[in-house]
Design a protein around this motif. Structure first.
Motif, mmCIF file in Angstrom:
data_model
loop_
_atom_site.group_PDB
_atom_site.id
_atom_site.type_symbol
_atom_site.label_atom_id
_atom_site.label_comp_id
_atom_site.label_asym_id
_atom_site.label_seq_id
_atom_site.Cartn_x
_atom_site.Cartn_y
_atom_site.Cartn_z
ATOM 1 N N PRO A 139 2.227 11.433 2.904
ATOM 2 C CA PRO A 139 3.378 10.568 3.166
ATOM 3 C C PRO A 139 2.957 9.127 3.445
ATOM 4 C CG PRO A 139 2.857 11.835 5.119
ATOM 5 C CD PRO A 139 1.953 12.355 4.038
ATOM 6 N N PRO A 140 3.894 8.183 3.384
ATOM 7 C CA PRO A 140 3.573 6.767 3.588
ATOM 8 C C PRO A 140 3.368 6.427 5.055
ATOM 9 C CG PRO A 140 5.919 7.011 3.216
ATOM 10 C CD PRO A 140 5.314 8.376 3.016
ATOM 11 N N MET A 141 2.325 6.994 5.630
ATOM 12 C CA MET A 141 2.030 6.793 7.050
ATOM 13 C C MET A 141 0.667 6.124 7.188
ATOM 14 S SD MET A 141 3.189 10.572 8.393
ATOM 15 C CE MET A 141 2.817 10.239 10.097
ATOM 16 N N LEU A 142 0.409 5.594 8.373
ATOM 17 C CA LEU A 142 -0.897 5.001 8.639
ATOM 18 C C LEU A 142 -1.980 6.070 8.575
ATOM 19 C CD1 LEU A 142 -0.041 2.641 11.632
ATOM 20 C CD2 LEU A 142 -0.447 1.986 9.264
ATOM 21 N N LEU A 150 0.812 -1.220 0.000
ATOM 22 C CA LEU A 150 0.000 0.000 0.000
ATOM 23 C C LEU A 150 0.846 1.271 0.000
ATOM 24 C CD1 LEU A 150 -2.776 -0.840 2.620
ATOM 25 C CD2 LEU A 150 -2.929 -0.950 0.131
ATOM 26 N N TYR A 151 2.090 1.194 0.434
ATOM 27 C CA TYR A 151 2.858 2.409 0.702
ATOM 28 C C TYR A 151 3.914 2.744 -0.355
ATOM 29 C CZ TYR A 151 0.543 1.723 5.144
ATOM 30 O OH TYR A 151 -0.414 1.541 6.109
ATOM 31 N N PRO A 203 -1.316 15.363 8.913
ATOM 32 C CA PRO A 203 -2.281 16.455 8.726
ATOM 33 C C PRO A 203 -2.525 16.769 7.261
ATOM 34 C CG PRO A 203 -0.140 17.348 9.298
ATOM 35 C CD PRO A 203 -0.017 15.857 9.413
ATOM 36 N N LEU A 204 -1.603 16.358 6.391
ATOM 37 C CA LEU A 204 -1.720 16.631 4.955
ATOM 38 C C LEU A 204 -1.531 15.340 4.165
ATOM 39 C CD1 LEU A 204 0.483 19.850 4.677
ATOM 40 C CD2 LEU A 204 -2.010 19.748 4.718
ATOM 41 N N TRP A 205 -2.311 15.204 3.105
ATOM 42 C CA TRP A 205 -2.186 14.024 2.249
ATOM 43 C C TRP A 205 -2.119 14.445 0.791
ATOM 44 C CZ3 TRP A 205 -1.343 9.430 4.475
ATOM 45 C CH2 TRP A 205 -1.731 9.269 5.810
ATOM 46 N N ALA A 206 -1.341 13.704 0.013
ATOM 47 C CA ALA A 206 -1.250 13.958 -1.421
ATOM 48 C C ALA A 206 -1.318 12.645 -2.175
ATOM 49 C CB ALA A 206 0.043 14.698 -1.766
ATOM 50 N N ARG A 207 -1.896 12.673 -3.340
ATOM 51 C CA ARG A 207 -2.008 11.498 -4.193
ATOM 52 C C ARG A 207 -0.748 11.373 -5.048
ATOM 53 N NH1 ARG A 207 -6.517 8.922 -7.423
ATOM 54 N NH2 ARG A 207 -5.668 8.424 -9.493
ATOM 55 N N ASN A 208 -0.278 10.151 -5.225
ATOM 56 C CA ASN A 208 0.868 9.902 -6.087
ATOM 57 C C ASN A 208 0.497 8.804 -7.076
ATOM 58 O OD1 ASN A 208 3.485 9.997 -7.114
ATOM 59 N ND2 ASN A 208 4.218 8.420 -5.712
ATOM 60 N N SER A 209 0.373 9.166 -8.331
ATOM 61 C CA SER A 209 0.002 8.210 -9.370
ATOM 62 C C SER A 209 0.245 8.861 -10.719
ATOM 63 C CB SER A 209 -1.484 7.818 -9.226
ATOM 64 O OG SER A 209 -1.829 6.788 -10.128
ATOM 65 N N CYS A 210 -0.048 8.146 -11.790
ATOM 66 C CA CYS A 210 0.123 8.697 -13.135
ATOM 67 C C CYS A 210 -0.714 9.961 -13.294
ATOM 68 C CB CYS A 210 -0.282 7.658 -14.181
ATOM 69 S SG CYS A 210 -0.157 8.258 -15.884
ATOM 70 N N MET A 211 -0.115 10.987 -13.891
ATOM 71 C CA MET A 211 -0.810 12.251 -14.118
ATOM 72 C C MET A 211 -1.443 12.317 -15.507
ATOM 73 S SD MET A 211 -0.435 13.842 -11.242
ATOM 74 C CE MET A 211 -0.639 15.607 -11.452
ATOM 75 N N HIS A 212 -1.267 11.290 -16.315
ATOM 76 C CA HIS A 212 -1.867 11.200 -17.647
ATOM 77 C C HIS A 212 -1.614 12.479 -18.455
ATOM 78 C CE1 HIS A 212 -3.677 7.326 -16.771
ATOM 79 N NE2 HIS A 212 -3.894 7.804 -15.568
#
Length: 268
Positions: free
Chosen positions: A71-74, A58-59, A79-88
């Motif tokens: 970040p790769p945390m539980l 998952l991480y 406090p902040l989250w970002a998506r990391n994947s193909c940006m097409h």
């Protein structure tokens, strides 16, 4: 007679990348609003379920994990989250460097790797400015998010968007999504990310804090940016059958009929 969306793409790219059409050719985008995301990773699990991938890793990105939340945390511990994947990308360097045309840019937005055509040369992995393409350890082929191109062809939204429980993800026609993202960013005093980086693409973020706080990549706005394919790897492919004779023959044929791709691959 009016040109089809696919023909318009071909004119736009000058045959530098293979293009196609899934449905109506109208560009779509995914919106990720970081101010709403709670890091639950429902999108990550949904992606795995739709693509029959095991619920592991998952991480970090892998051939069976096409989305990570940074970040790769539980869950709940950041406090902040970002998506990391193909940006097409609208100008996908991965497709431009592929010697066998295994990667197609579709008018509706997705950039998709054809597993039956891929020869595992790794050029796309080195060329991707987002570093989101991985190699399957078993098949040796490249792998990444497809934006659920199979669902888009049936006029459905990507499964990750459908699974988000807090509406941090949205999907729709490009103009409508960008307009919505722009208004949301203005309302929170934030900004857009992904709408101009690497020439723009099919995924746009709404961010409020500095990019460094989210851990997203600092990618410039250059269309078809310079790739990072090791010269030694390309030279090795010229003189050895590393990816198989059929692959070399296909690459040679395509280099002859599409020399711009060869020039971009070796001289960008």
């Amino acid at each position: 007679m009016a040109k089809s969306p696919t023909e318009s793409l071909a004119r736009q790219y000058g045959n530098l990348v293979p293009t196609g059409r899934l449905r109506d050719g109208k560009p779509r985008s995914i919106l990720f609003d970081a101010t709403k995301c709670i890091g639950c990773r429902h999108c990550v699990q949904a992606c795995k379920d739709w693509n029959d991938h095991p619920r592991t890793t998952l991480y970090e990105l892998s051939s069976t994990n096409w989305i990570t939340m940074e970040p790769p945390m539980l869950e709940g511990l950041s406090p902040l989250w970002a998506r990391n994947s193909c940006m097409h990308c609208d100008f996908p360097a991965c497709a431009a460097v592929c010697p066998v045309e295994a990667i197609t840019k579709y008018g509706e937005g997705p950039v998709v790797i054809n597993q039956e055509v891929c020869i595992g040369c790794e050029y796309c992995i080195h060329a991707c400015p987002w570093e989101v393409i991985t190699k399957n350890d078993i098949t040796s082929k490249a792998s990444k998010c497809t934006m659920c191109s199979d669902r888009i062809s049936e006029d459905k939204q990507p499964f990750c968007v459908q699974a988000c429980p807090v509406d941090a993800l949205d999907f729709g026609l490009r103009e409508e999504i960008v307009d919505k993202a722009t208004k949301q960013a203005a309302a929170i005093g934030g900004y857009l990310y992904g709408d101009k980086e690497a020439g723009g693409g099919g995924v746009v973020y709404v961010l409020k804090e500095k990019k460094e706080a989210y851990g997203v990549r600092n990618v410039g706005q250059e269309k078809f940016p310079k790739h990072k394919i090791p010269l030694g790897l390309m030279l090795k492919d010229l003189f050895t059958p590393r990816c198989g004779i059929p692959g070399k023959l296909r690459a040679l044929y395509l280099a002859i009929i599409h020399p711009k791709r060869l020039i971009y691959r070796y001289f960008s």
